[in-house]
Design an enzyme around this catalytic site. Structure first.
Site, PDB file in Angstrom:
ATOM      1  N   CYS A 168       1.042  -1.502   0.253  1.00 38.41           N
ATOM      2  CA  CYS A 168       0.008  -0.578   0.034  1.00 38.41           C
ATOM      3  C   CYS A 168       0.349   1.077  -0.145  1.00 38.41           C
ATOM      4  O   CYS A 168       0.150   2.340  -0.558  1.00 38.41           O
ATOM      5  CB  CYS A 168      -0.961  -0.089   0.957  1.00 38.41           C
ATOM      6  SG  CYS A 168       0.071  -0.752   3.156  1.00 38.41           S
TER       7      CYS A 168
ATOM      8  N   HIS B  82      -2.470   6.311   4.811  1.00 38.45           N
ATOM      9  CA  HIS B  82      -1.122   6.616   4.620  1.00 38.45           C
ATOM     10  C   HIS B  82      -0.732   7.784   4.770  1.00 38.45           C
ATOM     11  O   HIS B  82      -0.990   8.476   3.552  1.00 38.45           O
ATOM     12  CB  HIS B  82      -0.831   5.237   4.138  1.00 38.45           C
ATOM     13  CG  HIS B  82      -0.578   4.233   4.167  1.00 38.45           C
ATOM     14  ND1 HIS B  82      -1.149   2.917   5.719  1.00 38.45           N
ATOM     15  CD2 HIS B  82       0.228   2.583   4.356  1.00 38.45           C
ATOM     16  CE1 HIS B  82      -1.472   2.556   5.996  1.00 38.45           C
ATOM     17  NE2 HIS B  82      -0.736   1.757   4.902  1.00 38.45           N
TER      18      HIS B  82
HETATM   19  N1  LIG Z   1      -4.252  -4.105   5.012  1.00 37.90           N
HETATM   20  C1  LIG Z   1      -4.072  -3.003   4.234  1.00 37.90           C
HETATM   21  O1  LIG Z   1      -4.140  -1.776   4.193  1.00 37.90           O
HETATM   22  C2  LIG Z   1      -3.316  -3.867   2.206  1.00 37.90           C
HETATM   23  C3  LIG Z   1      -2.995  -3.367   1.920  1.00 37.90           C
HETATM   24  C4  LIG Z   1      -2.758  -3.861   0.298  1.00 37.90           C
HETATM   25  C5  LIG Z   1      -2.095  -5.149   1.127  1.00 37.90           C
HETATM   26  N2  LIG Z   1      -2.395  -6.015   2.292  1.00 37.90           N
HETATM   27  C6  LIG Z   1      -2.601  -7.337   1.760  1.00 37.90           C
HETATM   28  O2  LIG Z   1      -3.747  -8.074   1.328  1.00 37.90           O
HETATM   29  C7  LIG Z   1      -4.536  -9.188   2.281  1.00 37.90           C
HETATM   30  C8  LIG Z   1      -5.330  -9.451   2.804  1.00 37.90           C
HETATM   31  O3  LIG Z   1      -5.434  -8.161   3.659  1.00 37.90           O
HETATM   32  P1  LIG Z   1      -6.183  -7.460   5.049  1.00 37.90           P
HETATM   33  O4  LIG Z   1      -5.495  -6.653   5.498  1.00 37.90           O
HETATM   34  O5  LIG Z   1      -7.317  -7.525   4.281  1.00 37.90           O
HETATM   35  O6  LIG Z   1      -5.860  -8.842   5.907  1.00 37.90           O
HETATM   36  P2  LIG Z   1      -7.173  -9.276   7.219  1.00 37.90           P
HETATM   37  O7  LIG Z   1      -7.704  -8.068   7.790  1.00 37.90           O
HETATM   38  O8  LIG Z   1      -6.402 -10.416   7.877  1.00 37.90           O
HETATM   39  O9  LIG Z   1      -7.955 -10.196   5.932  1.00 37.90           O
HETATM   40  C9  LIG Z   1      -8.126 -11.847   6.320  1.00 37.90           C
HETATM   41  C10 LIG Z   1      -8.883 -12.249   5.773  1.00 37.90           C
HETATM   42  O10 LIG Z   1      -7.932 -13.889   4.765  1.00 37.90           O
HETATM   43  C11 LIG Z   1      -9.316 -14.476   5.948  1.00 37.90           C
HETATM   44  N3  LIG Z   1      -8.926 -15.944   6.143  1.00 37.90           N
HETATM   45  C12 LIG Z   1      -7.779 -15.620   7.252  1.00 37.90           C
HETATM   46  N4  LIG Z   1      -7.199 -17.236   7.282  1.00 37.90           N
HETATM   47  C13 LIG Z   1      -7.651 -17.937   7.003  1.00 37.90           C
HETATM   48  C14 LIG Z   1      -7.314 -19.816   6.448  1.00 37.90           C
HETATM   49  N5  LIG Z   1      -6.563 -20.163   6.868  1.00 37.90           N
HETATM   50  N6  LIG Z   1      -8.269 -19.660   5.228  1.00 37.90           N
HETATM   51  C15 LIG Z   1      -8.988 -18.684   4.689  1.00 37.90           C
HETATM   52  N7  LIG Z   1      -9.298 -17.874   4.435  1.00 37.90           N
HETATM   53  C16 LIG Z   1      -8.535 -17.445   6.069  1.00 37.90           C
HETATM   54  C17 LIG Z   1      -9.790 -14.038   6.745  1.00 37.90           C
HETATM   55  O11 LIG Z   1     -10.439 -14.703   6.907  1.00 37.90           O
HETATM   56  P3  LIG Z   1     -11.453 -14.640   8.876  1.00 37.90           P
HETATM   57  O12 LIG Z   1     -12.599 -13.359   8.227  1.00 37.90           O
HETATM   58  O13 LIG Z   1     -12.888 -16.443   8.556  1.00 37.90           O
HETATM   59  O14 LIG Z   1     -10.161 -15.229   9.591  1.00 37.90           O
HETATM   60  C18 LIG Z   1      -9.783 -12.627   6.149  1.00 37.90           C
HETATM   61  O15 LIG Z   1     -11.304 -12.853   5.470  1.00 37.90           O
HETATM   62  C19 LIG Z   1      -2.714  -9.246   2.412  1.00 37.90           C
HETATM   63  O16 LIG Z   1      -2.534 -10.542   2.663  1.00 37.90           O
HETATM   64  C20 LIG Z   1      -2.293  -7.494   2.985  1.00 37.90           C
HETATM   65  O17 LIG Z   1      -1.012  -8.313   3.502  1.00 37.90           O
HETATM   66  C21 LIG Z   1      -2.773  -5.583   2.586  1.00 37.90           C
END
Ligand SMILES: NC(=O)c1ccc[n+]([C@@H]2O[C@H](COP(=O)([O-])OP(=O)(O)OC[C@H]3O[C@@H](n4cnc5c(N)ncnc54)[C@H](OP(=O)(O)O)[C@@H]3O)[C@@H](O)[C@H]2O)c1
Length: 351
Positions: free
Chosen positions: A162, A245
């Site tokens: 990001c 950010h």
């Molecule tokens: N947040 C940001 O600003 C941002 C920016 C750029 C890129 N990213 C990337 O985008 C991705 C998602 O980020 P996020 O911030 O949205 O993370 P998050 O809030 O932790 O969400 C993770 C998602 O994956 C699911 N998940 C977790 N463990 C799982 C499993 N064992 N099997 C199947 N599904 C599972 C979760 O489901 P449950 O709710 O059921 O646990 C949730 O829907 C990551 O790779 C991160 O590095 C994030």
């Protein structure tokens, strides 16, 4: 696998069936919000962790996005990852918001199964034939999907980390000056760590001068995206704000560049071709107010959260400094992926 839809110049005959993997997370929620009325994509399949299998989205999601919850998505049933089921349902485009360790296992499998995968995870960003795509900066790199075997096979297209995304968009129109050094300090919001993310004990009333892996990502990704090789000197810091950010940037150029040159480059940076539903016409907006931009402007712009805002430009000791603000979960994540899928549909799908 060849997609079946037929492209017209500005619309498609039939919406393309899409899946959102990790739909309950911070990024997944933004996908659901942005895809609810999308003109080209119809979300028919969503996943979360297996404990939620069979439950409906509206009952399971803990909504954290400061936008209205998408009512049309509330009755969708949550799945665990099941490639055969996605195939049977006719999914073609897969938006991935999975944790990186899971993405490392599943995204290659999804590609091998013929899906067009647009991912937020870092797992495959550094593969030689996988683009880190930002349509404002490196649309030419979309052709890397052909190196992965498209149109006969599926592919993975990633978007950047990001904070790198905001920086790459602001720097894209400045490449013509020859960027020699990029010095950046970030002030990153809590949502960047996902949901539930950081403990309130750690981040409330506090600033944390370390985000694991983030500085390394900026160095590598900026160079891959912009196809330049400057010295990149980052510091990444977590601050107690929810979204957006902020970044303080100092640039040194190969040639003499003044403030007006940079402002003119941003002003002249207008994207109308290809016209994509999620791409702002003016991707970088500079405002003169002395206290602009701020994280609380994260959902400003049209489309909301997709504009990179800059401000406070100055010249000191032959360098140009400015502040920027990028919405980490929209432009820096889900919105960027949707924009990449739109670019694919407009330029390659069915061709
Ligand atoms: N947040 C940001 O600003 C941002 C920016 C750029 C890129 N990213 C990337 O985008 C991705 C998602 O980020 P996020 O911030 O949205 O993370 P998050 O809030 O932790 O969400 C993770 C998602 O994956 C699911 N998940 C977790 N463990 C799982 C499993 N064992 N099997 C199947 N599904 C599972 C979760 O489901 P449950 O709710 O059921 O646990 C949730 O829907 C990551 O790779 C991160 O590095 C994030």
């Amino acid at each position: 696998m060849r997609p079946g839809g037929i492209m017209k110049s500005s619309s498609i005959d039939k919406k393309i069936k899409t899946a959102v993997l990790g739909a309950t997370g911070a990024v997944g929620q933004v996908f659901m919000w942005m895809l609810q009325d999308h003109p080209w994509f119809e979300t028919i399949h969503i996943t979360a962790s297996s404990s939620r299998k069979g439950k409906v989205y509206g009952d399971e999601v803990h909504w954290v996005v400061p936008q209205e919850i998408p009512q049309s998505m509330m009755e969708l049933e949550l799945n665990e990852l099941d490639i055969d089921k996605m195939k049977e349902e006719g999914v073609e485009i897969v938006f991935s918001a999975m944790p990186a360790d899971l993405a490392a296992i599943w995204e290659p499998k999804l590609r091998d199964a013929g899906f067009f995968v647009f991912s937020n995870a870092s797992a495959m960003r550094y593969d030689k034939d996988v683009p880190i795509l930002i349509p404002e900066a490196n649309l030419n790199q979309l052709s890397m999907i052909e190196e992965q075997g498209y149109p006969e096979k599926g592919f993975v297209v990633t978007n950047a980390n990001c904070s790198t995304t905001g920086l790459a968009v602001a720097l894209a129109p400045l490449r013509k000056f020859g960027i020699k050094e990029v010095n950046v300090s970030t002030y990153q919001s809590v949502s960047g760590a996902g949901y539930p993310g950081l403990s309130a004990f750690d981040i409330t009333d506090n600033v944390i001068p370390f985000i694991g892996g983030e500085e390394e990502k900026i160095v590598v990704e900026l160079k891959k995206i912009l196809e330049i090789n400057p010295t990149v000197l980052p510091f990444c810091v977590r601050v107690p704000v929810m979204f957006g950010h902020l970044e303080a940037v100092w640039l040194e150029f190969d040639q003499k560049v003044n403030v007006q040159d940079v402002l003119d480059a941003w002003k002249g940076f207008v994207l109308t071709d290809p016209a994509l539903p999620s791409t702002p016409v003016q991707p970088v907006v500079y405002l003169n107010q002395k206290d602009f931009p701020q994280s609380k402007h994260a959902f400003y712009g049209d489309p909301k959260g997709m504009v990179v805002y800059t401000g406070r430009i100055k010249e000191m000791d032959g360098r140009i400094g400015f502040m920027l603000m990028v919405n980490n979960v929209v432009k820096g994540a889900a919105g960027g992926s949707i924009q990449n899928a739109e670019a694919f549909v407009k330029l390659k799908y069915g061709k």
